[in-house]
Write an enzyme that holds these catalytic residues in place. Structure first.
Site, short mmCIF file in Angstrom:
data_model
loop_
_atom_site.label_atom_id
_atom_site.label_comp_id
_atom_site.label_asym_id
_atom_site.label_seq_id
_atom_site.Cartn_x
_atom_site.Cartn_y
_atom_site.Cartn_z
N HIS B 325 72.81 -42.27 -13.95
CA HIS B 325 71.89 -42.28 -15.10
C HIS B 325 72.06 -43.51 -15.98
O HIS B 325 71.11 -43.94 -16.62
CB HIS B 325 72.08 -41.01 -15.94
CG HIS B 325 71.41 -39.83 -15.34
ND1 HIS B 325 72.01 -39.08 -14.36
CD2 HIS B 325 70.19 -39.29 -15.55
CE1 HIS B 325 71.19 -38.11 -14.00
NE2 HIS B 325 70.07 -38.21 -14.70
N GLY B 326 73.25 -44.01 -16.06
CA GLY B 326 73.42 -45.18 -16.92
C GLY B 326 74.82 -45.74 -16.80
O GLY B 326 75.77 -45.02 -16.47
#
Lengths: 338, 465
Positions: B325-326
């Site tokens: 996701h990041g």
């Protein structure tokens, strides 16, 4: 096929009907609503960008005029990032209100810029004045400009997007609801635009947010740019012609003002670049009353660091000086024979 | 270009109109590919090269893997080439800065001075999605589940199909390539159902998520300044915001694909009604959770081996899912918390089993836990996350500021978002309505939806992933 078109028409009719109801119920935004509430008590209005909003103090102006035996009441209608298309639009709306006492409209003269700065993109204010006539005028101006094709397309697209947002009533739902509920509370893009004294002026010297402090820091870091600007402005004017895009706009504004008995006074404020194409408009008789503060030899105080907040704006002290100078210049103009 | 942007409307109308007016299927696909590349180039044309590289590598890898399999030769090297190329792109553009900064910090912690190279890398939008998509193509061929396509056009369109290119749903080649082989027919397009889905997605994204965003952002910009009630409101508000943002995007993507004659899989299924954390992951970002299950969890060993081994696989999958996701440790913690909850849930199910009343307690407990995890997902730092967590769990007010305006919005928004999903789930409504009545309803609702759309666009949250 026929049935599909019919359904499309039904969709469009329903869309337009609901859109119309919402538009009707949306109170005016920005300072227009504020002005409307006091339109018959105002003698002079200052209209333009942050250079007006941040640099002209109506209270000080009124006091100076009263001291000279010409009492009047003024309001500052300046707004951050306002360009001439917006100014022209605003003047039309103001004159439509038929303000009973309005005598002077001080209009900051700036290029008829057709590009939209990133920081102003899709702000409520910019969306607000993209009515179809203004958008159409802008698009025609862009089409006639000497720009690369891609740039023209991008600018036209930008204006059409703003028009689309206005047409679709984007962001107006809550106000429409309030309107339907009977509330007549007018909203502005931040009450901050009214300023601490409620007359529309807000000095940059009172701003404390990071963005403003950073601008101030950058200015203090490179004071030499002010010296360079002074040199640029003191150089002889070039041979650029009058800003052609502004010609029809000024003709229309002057005619509208004349019809309402209002005197337009055009302003060139203490900017840092040559404004020759704008000054040529005065030479061509399109801006008959022009007050210029962009001449460092005539107005040295405006180009001294102690009177500046950043490279583009005066601080509170500079604004006070300029407001006084503006009142004095107006008095000089109105007392001048002819 | 965002689906909620004004300029998407003329773009889509042009794509849609020309797509259905072309007679030959090959011409339609070529047109869609061109439009997809234009859609991506509207963000930054330079990064089109990454999509082309990813497509070319997997096209070749797919064919070679298949050829090796047919000839009975090992094909692992070609699979590795695909994985290295895709993960290399992802690793460089998404994680390079993160790992270098983390390494420098770690060395500093050990007392070894180090400096990170001054390299500013732009994250290409959608890279996490299209790299996963192309990897699944090669992996499926390697596992013998898929025949490689002989058509470069089909493969290129599978990778770049604009409705799902930048934020999913992550499409499997096995689902999409067969659709590309069969000609699309206008008669099979359910226009009303698709428009209904698009409209509901638009309302979720533009009217709910984007209107909640300013208050949620205000809180998470300075959580220490707010009271405990604001922490609750902001956390619940973010739960609604991210759901509406992402599921709204997915709905619009699925609807656009449907209008062009293609079917994309469901990506959300009322996730906040989940009765357990396992159930939540069956309902939230389904295309990612099934991808992680099929290509990561199972590759790690899945449910084979001892329980400890299975739990290790589960934790690794969720930690990597968090990192997907990041590029920040807060995302890793988010994934780790979900992984831990999944492990505990399995243990609970094994040892205790279902208890009476879980039908009511289960969804509430799951939602509360998911919200706790969102704190780590949203917070800018661990410090902010702890501040919010203390306020959320222990009701400690670090500051006095309050999110007054949000209190009456969050719960109606939460209920509204799920109610809207339900109408689309039932599809349903649109499909059953007589066409003129649907047109009347859609015109009115669209005008209302636009009025409740904030003036400035807000990018989709998942674009940053």
């Amino acid at each position: 096929m026929k049935r599909g078109l019919l359904n499309l028409l039904v969709f469009a009719a329903a869309f337009l009907a609901v859109r119309g109801v919402i538009s009707e119920r949306t109170p005016e935004r920005m300072k227009l609503a504020w002005l409307e509430a006091q339109k018959d008590e105002v003698d002079a209005l200052f209209i333009g960008s942050s250079r007006v909003f941040r640099q002209i103090d109506p209270a000080r102006f009124d006091a100076r005029m009263a001291a000279a035996g010409r009492p009047l009441r003024s309001l500052n209608m300046g707004m951050q990032g306002m360009r001439f298309p917006e100014t022209a639009y605003l003047v039309e709306r103001i004159l439509e209100m038929e303000p009973g006492r309005l005598e002077y409209l001080f209009l900051e003269l700036s290029e008829f810029e057709t590009d939209i700065e990133e920081e102003n993109r899709l702000t409520e204010r910019l969306v607000y004045w993209h009515s179809w006539p203004v958008t159409w005028q802008l698009c025609r101006t862009v089409a006639a400009q000497d720009l690369p094709f891609g740039e023209k397309l991008a600018r036209i697209e930008g204006h059409l997007v703003h028009w689309g947002h206005r047409f679709g009533n984007l962001g107006n739902g809550d106000e429409a609801l309030r309107g339907l509920a009977g509330s007549d509370e007018a909203d502005f893009e931040g009450r901050r635009t009214l300023g601490p004294d409620g007359n529309g002026y807000r000095s940059l010297s009172i701003e404390r947010t990071a963005n403003f402090l950073e601008r101030r820091r950058l200015f203090l870091e490179d004071l030499d740019q002010l010296r360079r600007a002074r040199e640029t402005l003191l150089a002889p004017d070039g041979d650029e012609p009058a800003d052609a895009a502004l010609v029809p706009v000024l003709e229309r504004l002057n005619a509208l003002c004349a019809a309402r008995g209002v005197t337009p006074v055009y302003l060139v404020l203490p900017v840092i670049e040559k404004q020759t194409p704008l000054v040529r408009l005065h030479d061509a008789g399109l801006a008959p009353l022009l007050i210029r503060f962009d001449q460092p030899d005539a107005w040295p105080a405006f180009y001294q660091p102690r009177n500046r907040f950043d490279i583009h704006h005066l601080n509170a002290q500079g604004a006070a000086l300029m407001t006084d100078a503006l009142a004095d210049e107006l008095l000089r103009l109105v007392r001048a024979p002819g | 270009m965002l689906f909620t942007e004004f300029r998407f409307l003329p773009f889509f109308l042009l794509v849609f109109g020309l797509h259905w007016s072309l007679r030959r299927d090959r011409a339609r696909k070529a047109w869609l590919l061109l439009a997809s590349y234009a859609f991506y180039a509207a963000w930054d044309w330079r990064f089109l090269s990454l999509i082309l590289i990813s497509t070319a590598v997997d096209s070749l890898a797919g064919l070679r893997i298949h050829a090796c399999r047919e000839a009975g030769r090992p094909s692992r090297a070609w699979l590795l080439a695909s994985l290295v190329a895709n993960l290399g792109l992802l690793g460089f553009f998404k994680y390079f800065g993160f790992f270098v900064a983390s390494g420098v910090e770690f060395l500093g912690w050990l007392g070894i001075p180090a400096t990170a190279p001054a390299l500013s890398i732009v994250l290409p939008v959608g890279i996490s999605f299209f790299t996963f998509q192309t990897m699944s193509y090669s992996l499926d061929i390697y596992r013998g589940r898929l025949e490689p396509t002989r058509s470069p056009l089909d493969l290129a369109l599978f990778v770049a199909f604009f409705p799902q290119l930048v934020a999913g749903p992550i499409v499997r080649a096995a689902d999409f390539l067969p659709q590309l082989r069969a000609p699309r027919r206008w008669a099979s397009v359910e226009v009303q159902a698709a428009l209904m889905l698009f409209l509901s997605g638009y309302i979720k994204k533009a009217c709910i998520s984007d209107n909640l965003a300013p208050a949620v952002d205000a809180y998470f910009d300075a959580p220490a300044a707010f009271d405990a009630l604001s922490a609750w409101l902001a956390t619940l508000g973010y739960a609604v915001q991210i759901y509406c943002d992402f599921s709204g995007y997915s709905d619009m993507a699925i609807a656009c694909a449907a209008l062009l004659g293609y079917k994309l899989a469901l990506n959300f299924d009322f996730p906040y009604f989940a009765v357990s954390i396992q159930d939540f992951w069956r309902r939230w970002h389904i295309s990612l959770s099934t991808w992680l299950r099929d290509y990561l969890y199972i590759s790690l060993g899945g449910n084979r081996g001892s329980r400890l081994y299975q739990y290790r696989n589960l934790m690794l999958t969720m930690l990597l899912g968090g990192l997907w996701h990041g590029a920040a440790w807060t995302f890793v913690v988010w994934g780790g918390l979900h992984g831990l909850a999944l492990v505990l849930h399995r243990e609970w199910a094994r040892r205790v089993g279902a208890l009476p009343g879980m039908a009511i307690v289960g969804p509430l407990l799951t939602f509360w836990f998911v919200c706790v995890c969102w704190i780590f997902f949203r917070a800018a730092s661990f410090g902010d996350a702890w501040t919010t967590l203390r306020a959320f769990v222990l009701f400690q007010s670090p500051g006095e500021a309050s999110l007054d305006g949000l209190s009456w919005v969050v719960f109606p928004a939460l209920l509204g978002a799920h109610a809207i999903s339900r109408t689309t789930h039932a599809a349903q409504l649109g499909r059953r309505m007589p066409a003129p009545l649907f047109a009347l309803w859609a015109g009115a609702v669209f005008a209302l939806a636009l009025a409740f759309t904030p003036v400035a666009y807000k990018p989709f949250i998942y674009f940053q992933f």
